[in-house]
Design a protein around this motif. Structure first.
Motif, short mmCIF file in Angstrom:
data_model
loop_
_atom_site.label_atom_id
_atom_site.label_comp_id
_atom_site.label_asym_id
_atom_site.label_seq_id
_atom_site.Cartn_x
_atom_site.Cartn_y
_atom_site.Cartn_z
N LYS A 3 0.84 -1.20 0.00
CA LYS A 3 0.00 0.00 0.00
C LYS A 3 0.88 1.26 0.00
CE LYS A 3 -3.90 -2.33 2.00
NZ LYS A 3 -4.47 -2.71 0.74
N PRO A 4 0.40 2.31 -0.65
CA PRO A 4 1.18 3.55 -0.65
C PRO A 4 1.15 4.22 0.72
CG PRO A 4 -0.95 3.92 -1.69
CD PRO A 4 -0.85 2.44 -1.40
N ALA A 5 2.11 5.07 0.95
CA ALA A 5 2.15 5.82 2.21
C ALA A 5 1.01 6.83 2.23
CB ALA A 5 3.49 6.55 2.33
N GLY A 6 0.54 7.14 3.41
CA GLY A 6 -0.53 8.12 3.56
C GLY A 6 -0.14 9.47 2.98
N THR A 7 1.15 9.84 3.12
CA THR A 7 1.61 11.12 2.57
C THR A 7 1.52 11.14 1.05
OG1 THR A 7 3.88 10.30 2.67
CG2 THR A 7 3.14 11.68 4.50
N THR A 8 1.76 9.99 0.44
CA THR A 8 1.67 9.88 -1.03
C THR A 8 0.22 10.09 -1.47
OG1 THR A 8 3.53 8.36 -1.10
CG2 THR A 8 2.06 8.37 -3.01
N VAL A 9 -0.70 9.42 -0.80
CA VAL A 9 -2.12 9.55 -1.13
C VAL A 9 -2.59 10.97 -0.87
CG1 VAL A 9 -4.45 8.73 -0.62
CG2 VAL A 9 -2.56 7.09 -0.76
N ALA A 10 -2.14 11.57 0.22
CA ALA A 10 -2.51 12.95 0.54
C ALA A 10 -2.02 13.91 -0.54
CB ALA A 10 -1.95 13.35 1.91
N THR A 11 -0.81 13.70 -1.03
CA THR A 11 -0.27 14.54 -2.10
C THR A 11 -1.09 14.38 -3.37
OG1 THR A 11 1.97 14.42 -1.19
CG2 THR A 11 1.78 14.99 -3.52
N LEU A 12 -1.42 13.14 -3.72
CA LEU A 12 -2.25 12.90 -4.92
C LEU A 12 -3.60 13.58 -4.78
CD1 LEU A 12 -1.49 9.12 -5.56
CD2 LEU A 12 -0.70 11.07 -6.92
N LEU A 13 -4.22 13.44 -3.61
CA LEU A 13 -5.53 14.05 -3.38
C LEU A 13 -5.46 15.57 -3.50
CD1 LEU A 13 -6.79 11.79 -0.47
CD2 LEU A 13 -7.87 12.03 -2.72
N LYS A 14 -4.41 16.16 -2.97
CA LYS A 14 -4.25 17.62 -3.05
C LYS A 14 -4.14 18.06 -4.51
CE LYS A 14 -3.30 21.86 -1.76
NZ LYS A 14 -4.26 22.74 -2.38
N ARG A 15 -3.34 17.35 -5.29
CA ARG A 15 -3.20 17.68 -6.71
C ARG A 15 -4.53 17.50 -7.44
NH1 ARG A 15 2.29 14.48 -7.89
NH2 ARG A 15 0.78 13.19 -8.99
N MET A 16 -5.26 16.46 -7.10
CA MET A 16 -6.56 16.20 -7.73
C MET A 16 -7.58 17.27 -7.34
SD MET A 16 -6.34 12.08 -7.22
CE MET A 16 -7.97 11.64 -7.75
N GLN A 17 -7.50 17.78 -6.12
CA GLN A 17 -8.36 18.89 -5.69
C GLN A 17 -8.03 20.14 -6.50
OE1 GLN A 17 -8.26 19.54 -1.38
NE2 GLN A 17 -7.79 17.37 -1.17
N ASP A 18 -6.73 20.41 -6.63
CA ASP A 18 -6.30 21.59 -7.38
C ASP A 18 -6.74 21.54 -8.84
OD1 ASP A 18 -5.10 22.48 -5.05
OD2 ASP A 18 -3.06 21.93 -5.66
#
Length: 124
Positions: A33-48
């Motif tokens: 599984k990916p790290a939570g920080t990785t998923v958080a970064t992806l989510l932030k970019r997807m929000q942007d």
């Protein structure tokens, strides 16, 4: 605007779950599984990019799609048609039918779908 491959994978989990907290999204990935920080970064970019929104519950965010899977896929396919097939749906259809190793049954099924869509559009 398009999603990267990693963002697109995460987006598929969001579409499937409809609403999801970070833990739900991480749990959706296969091991490792990916790290939570990785998923958080992806989510932030997807929000942007305007693909994902969230509702805040205390310190937790419940994420949801702002773009439907159908809308995303339609835009993606239209981009492929424009870029690779000179904006010609006919060229795309010809390529799809000839060069994708479709069986006779699959071609017949596709013809039925096209025939039904033609009938529908004539009646609109």
């Amino acid at each position: 605007m398009e999603l990267t491959k990693a963002e697109e994978q995460l987006m598929h989990y969001i579409w499937k779950l409809k609403k999801a907290f970070m833990k739900d999204l991480i749990d959706s990935f296969p091991d490792p599984k990916p790290a939570g920080t990785t998923v958080a970064t992806l989510l932030k970019r997807m929000q942007d990019k305007g693909f994902v929104g969230y509702i805040l519950y205390g310190n937790s965010r419940e994420y949801h799609a702002l773009v439907s899977k159908t809308d995303y896929f339609t835009k993606h396919v239209n981009g492929i048609i424009k870029t690779f097939f000179n904006d010609s749906v006919s060229q795309f259809g010809s390529f799809f039918a000839k060069d994708t190793n479709m069986s006779t049954q699959e071609l017949e099924d596709l013809r039925k779908v096209i025939d039904e869509e033609i009938k529908r559009k004539k009646n609109d």
